[in-house]
Write a protein that holds these residues in place. Structure first.
Motif, PDB file in Angstrom:
ATOM      1  N   GLY A   1       8.419   9.555   4.620  1.00 53.18           N
ATOM      2  CA  GLY A   1       8.067   9.530   6.075  1.00 53.18           C
ATOM      3  C   GLY A   1       8.362   8.295   6.660  1.00 53.18           C
ATOM      4  N   LYS A   2       8.880   7.184   6.035  1.00 51.82           N
ATOM      5  CA  LYS A   2       9.465   6.012   6.254  1.00 51.82           C
ATOM      6  C   LYS A   2      10.649   5.966   6.824  1.00 51.82           C
TER       7      LYS A   2
ATOM      8  N   ARG B   1       5.800   6.085  -2.855  1.00 46.81           N
ATOM      9  CA  ARG B   1       4.534   5.354  -2.779  1.00 46.81           C
ATOM     10  C   ARG B   1       4.086   5.093  -1.231  1.00 46.81           C
ATOM     11  N   PHE B   2       5.276   5.145  -0.355  1.00 44.49           N
ATOM     12  CA  PHE B   2       5.079   4.842   1.095  1.00 44.49           C
ATOM     13  C   PHE B   2       4.172   6.199   1.637  1.00 44.49           C
ATOM     14  N   ALA B   3       4.439   7.359   1.204  1.00 43.94           N
ATOM     15  CA  ALA B   3       3.823   8.483   1.653  1.00 43.94           C
ATOM     16  C   ALA B   3       2.370   8.639   1.684  1.00 43.94           C
TER      17      ALA B   3
ATOM     18  N   GLU C   1      -1.392   5.535   5.502  1.00 47.90           N
ATOM     19  CA  GLU C   1      -1.749   6.332   6.706  1.00 47.90           C
ATOM     20  C   GLU C   1      -0.782   6.564   7.637  1.00 47.90           C
ATOM     21  N   ARG C   2       0.062   5.408   8.194  1.00 47.56           N
ATOM     22  CA  ARG C   2       0.990   5.489   9.211  1.00 47.56           C
ATOM     23  C   ARG C   2       2.205   6.408   8.899  1.00 47.56           C
ATOM     24  N   TYR C   3       2.460   6.473   7.453  1.00 46.03           N
ATOM     25  CA  TYR C   3       3.646   7.387   7.200  1.00 46.03           C
ATOM     26  C   TYR C   3       3.372   8.690   6.905  1.00 46.03           C
TER      27      TYR C   3
ATOM     28  N   TYR D   1       2.765  14.579   8.871  1.00 46.46           N
ATOM     29  CA  TYR D   1       1.821  15.553   9.865  1.00 46.46           C
ATOM     30  C   TYR D   1       2.482  15.989  11.097  1.00 46.46           C
ATOM     31  N   LYS D   2       3.132  14.862  11.675  1.00 47.46           N
ATOM     32  CA  LYS D   2       3.784  15.396  13.153  1.00 47.46           C
ATOM     33  C   LYS D   2       4.906  16.416  12.758  1.00 47.46           C
TER      34      LYS D   2
END
Length: 199
Positions: free
Chosen positions: A145-146, A176-178, A181-183, A188-189
């Protein structure tokens, strides 16, 4: 874990709402797009896992001329469509496993998730490249998601277009970035509740 993964993924786009068995998944006839993040934030330790998971996923379907067709895209600072649904030489599990192994290796900065999604919309899921009328369309996106914040464009038009075409989107959240929360919100989007969480 990999067996659970491809069963879970098939569950998301099955016409049924119940969990289907490995035997039933072989009867799914799809145009299946695999979009894979090959950036450094994924971490090299996850590359063998992604390869195994993708190969297991492909092996769960009847990949053949009259069955499931698979297209593979990788992305980092660039996006690359390695094959299209229409290329007959990739209408087999063996050929797709070889393509996955060859195409997913070196990790590169930067991450352009937007380019990946626009390419999937504009080139992967198109009639010109073998997307078949009357066959279910599914895109499985492997990513954390990053994406590079200063370069990434709004990719929601691509998501909206894919959905309008009837493409069901599943995200496999890896790296790990998944977990941040922001990623996770980005994931989810893209896929709503259709997210498979991996380590």
């Amino acid at each position: 874990m990999t067996s659970v993964l491809w069963i879970a993924v098939c569950m998301f786009f099955s016409l049924n709402v119940t969990l289907i068995s490995a035997f039933d998944s072989s009867k799914c006839k799809l145009d299946l797009g695999l979009v894979v993040d090959t950036t450094k934030s994924i971490k090299w330790k996850n590359v063998p896992y992604m390869r195994r998971a993708l190969k297991q996923l492909v092996a769960g379907f009847d990949v053949s001329e009259d069955g499931t067709h698979v297209s593979l895209e990788t992305f980092n600072k660039h996006s690359k469509l390695h094959n299209t649904f229409s290329v007959e030489s990739f209408h087999s599990v063996k050929a797709m496993k070889g393509l996955i192994h060859e195409s997913i290796g070196k990790l590169v900065n930067l991450t352009r998730l937007d380019k990946a999604l626009f390419l999937a919309d504009q080139e992967m899921f198109t009639e010109e490249n073998g997307d078949r009328a009357g066959v279910m369309n599914v895109m499985v996106l492997f990513t954390d998601g990053k994406s590079h914040p200063n370069l990434t464009e709004d990719f929601m038009p691509a998501i909206d277009s894919l959905r309008q075409k009837g493409v069901r989107i599943v995200v496999v959240a890896i790296g790990r970035f998944a977990a941040e929360e922001r990623y996770r919100e980005v994931l989810y989007k893209i896929a709503g509740k259709n997210i498979v969480l991996c380590g």
